[in-house]
Design a protein around this motif. Structure first.
Motif, mmCIF file in Angstrom:
data_model
loop_
_atom_site.group_PDB
_atom_site.id
_atom_site.type_symbol
_atom_site.label_atom_id
_atom_site.label_comp_id
_atom_site.label_asym_id
_atom_site.label_seq_id
_atom_site.Cartn_x
_atom_site.Cartn_y
_atom_site.Cartn_z
ATOM 1 N N CYS A 1 45.271 65.731 57.104
ATOM 2 C CA CYS A 1 45.418 67.148 56.733
ATOM 3 C C CYS A 1 44.658 67.519 55.461
ATOM 4 O O CYS A 1 44.971 68.530 54.837
ATOM 5 C CB CYS A 1 46.885 67.527 56.570
ATOM 6 S SG CYS A 1 47.880 67.245 58.034
ATOM 7 N N GLU A 2 43.715 66.700 55.055
ATOM 8 C CA GLU A 2 42.953 66.970 53.830
ATOM 9 C C GLU A 2 43.881 67.189 52.635
ATOM 10 O O GLU A 2 43.630 68.033 51.780
ATOM 11 C CB GLU A 2 42.042 68.185 54.026
ATOM 12 C CG GLU A 2 40.989 67.995 55.099
ATOM 13 C CD GLU A 2 39.988 66.902 54.732
ATOM 14 O OE1 GLU A 2 39.461 66.919 53.612
ATOM 15 O OE2 GLU A 2 39.750 66.031 55.585
ATOM 16 N N MET A 3 44.986 66.438 52.593
ATOM 17 C CA MET A 3 45.964 66.580 51.510
ATOM 18 C C MET A 3 45.426 65.978 50.225
ATOM 19 O O MET A 3 44.870 64.890 50.241
ATOM 20 C CB MET A 3 47.251 65.818 51.839
ATOM 21 C CG MET A 3 48.082 66.396 52.904
ATOM 22 S SD MET A 3 49.687 65.543 52.994
ATOM 23 C CE MET A 3 49.217 63.854 53.217
ATOM 24 N N GLU A 4 45.634 66.686 49.137
ATOM 25 C CA GLU A 4 45.345 66.130 47.816
ATOM 26 C C GLU A 4 46.629 66.219 47.008
ATOM 27 O O GLU A 4 47.100 67.304 46.686
ATOM 28 C CB GLU A 4 44.221 66.875 47.111
ATOM 29 C CG GLU A 4 43.854 66.206 45.806
ATOM 30 C CD GLU A 4 42.618 66.830 45.169
ATOM 31 O OE1 GLU A 4 41.619 66.127 45.048
ATOM 32 O OE2 GLU A 4 42.706 68.026 44.795
ATOM 33 N N VAL A 5 47.209 65.055 46.728
ATOM 34 C CA VAL A 5 48.495 64.997 46.040
ATOM 35 C C VAL A 5 48.256 64.623 44.584
ATOM 36 O O VAL A 5 47.546 63.662 44.289
ATOM 37 C CB VAL A 5 49.431 63.979 46.729
ATOM 38 C CG1 VAL A 5 50.728 63.835 45.965
ATOM 39 C CG2 VAL A 5 49.693 64.411 48.169
ATOM 40 N N ASP A 6 48.873 65.391 43.706
ATOM 41 C CA ASP A 6 48.766 65.139 42.271
ATOM 42 C C ASP A 6 49.955 64.286 41.837
ATOM 43 O O ASP A 6 51.052 64.799 41.616
ATOM 44 C CB ASP A 6 48.736 66.460 41.508
ATOM 45 C CG ASP A 6 48.463 66.274 40.024
ATOM 46 O OD1 ASP A 6 48.461 65.115 39.553
ATOM 47 O OD2 ASP A 6 48.264 67.285 39.339
ATOM 48 N N PHE A 7 49.721 62.999 41.739
ATOM 49 C CA PHE A 7 50.813 62.083 41.404
ATOM 50 C C PHE A 7 51.257 62.205 39.948
ATOM 51 O O PHE A 7 52.353 61.780 39.609
ATOM 52 C CB PHE A 7 50.433 60.641 41.748
ATOM 53 C CG PHE A 7 50.421 60.396 43.228
ATOM 54 C CD1 PHE A 7 51.604 60.231 43.917
ATOM 55 C CD2 PHE A 7 49.230 60.364 43.933
ATOM 56 C CE1 PHE A 7 51.615 60.033 45.291
ATOM 57 C CE2 PHE A 7 49.220 60.157 45.304
ATOM 58 C CZ PHE A 7 50.412 59.992 45.990
ATOM 59 N N SER A 8 50.436 62.810 39.083
ATOM 60 C CA SER A 8 50.881 62.995 37.694
ATOM 61 C C SER A 8 52.117 63.900 37.650
ATOM 62 O O SER A 8 52.964 63.764 36.775
ATOM 63 C CB SER A 8 49.759 63.573 36.829
ATOM 64 O OG SER A 8 49.475 64.909 37.194
ATOM 65 N N LYS A 9 52.252 64.812 38.617
ATOM 66 C CA LYS A 9 53.408 65.706 38.665
ATOM 67 C C LYS A 9 54.666 65.011 39.177
ATOM 68 O O LYS A 9 55.770 65.492 38.974
ATOM 69 C CB LYS A 9 53.095 66.925 39.530
ATOM 70 C CG LYS A 9 52.033 67.804 38.925
ATOM 71 C CD LYS A 9 51.738 68.996 39.783
ATOM 72 C CE LYS A 9 50.673 69.872 39.124
ATOM 73 N NZ LYS A 9 50.336 71.006 39.964
#
Length: 171
Positions: A158-166
């Protein structure tokens, strides 16, 4: 030395305690997770949910995945791209485990091998104490580590970009 008894899914589903069933053997689930674990899980759900809005996939917390009659796993979080009424019928696309000292061996070795064998596309290990993640992607039949850190990662799904810093924010 006597071996512990083996169980099938039919026997497992009638048990009163929280277990996972791996190769017919019962693995007692860790006691209720600490607040930090739960907060990270909530943040993970929020971050993945935002990215899944335009996708036909959904994130499920602690849903039993019945692999076969001798293997039932309960990942902390799993992303499925199918309609689920009771239990999933296929492997999740992404599994996320929040690793603690009491679950590290099972998450990093035992479950790692099972998820790899069952062709889970991504396996994400989240380390609350280190405030970082390790992401493995299935390449043919083996996992390759494709990321380690606490920043953004783009999944093919799904072209997901997850910001793990959050995920590690505590406000």
């Amino acid at each position: 030395m006597t071996m512990p008894p083996r169980y099938t899914y039919e026997e497992y589903k009638n048990l009163k305690n929280d277990f996972e069933l791996i190769d017919g053997y019962l693995y007692l689930m860790a006691p209720s997770p600490f607040g930090k674990h739960q907060k990270i899980m909530k943040n993970l759900i929020r971050e993945f949910d935002k990215e899944l809005e335009e996708c036909e996939c959904d994130i499920y917390p602690e849903l039993d995945w019945i692999i076969d009659k001798e293997n039932v796993l309960r990942p902390d979080l799993a992303i499925y791209c199918e309609e689920i009424e009771k239990y999933p019928k296929t492997a999740p696309k992404i599994v996320i485990e929040i690793v603690s000292t009491s679950t590290a061996n099972k998450d990093e070795k035992i479950k790692f091998e099972i998820y790899e064998k069952e062709k889970v596309e991504y396996y994400v290990l989240v380390y609350p104490d280190l405030e970082k993640v390790r992401i493995f992607k299935l390449d043919d039949r083996k996992y390759d580590k494709v990321y380690e850190g606490d920043k953004k990662f783009k999944f093919d799904l799904c072209e997901m970009e997850v910001d793990f810093s959050k995920v590690f924010k505590w406000e």
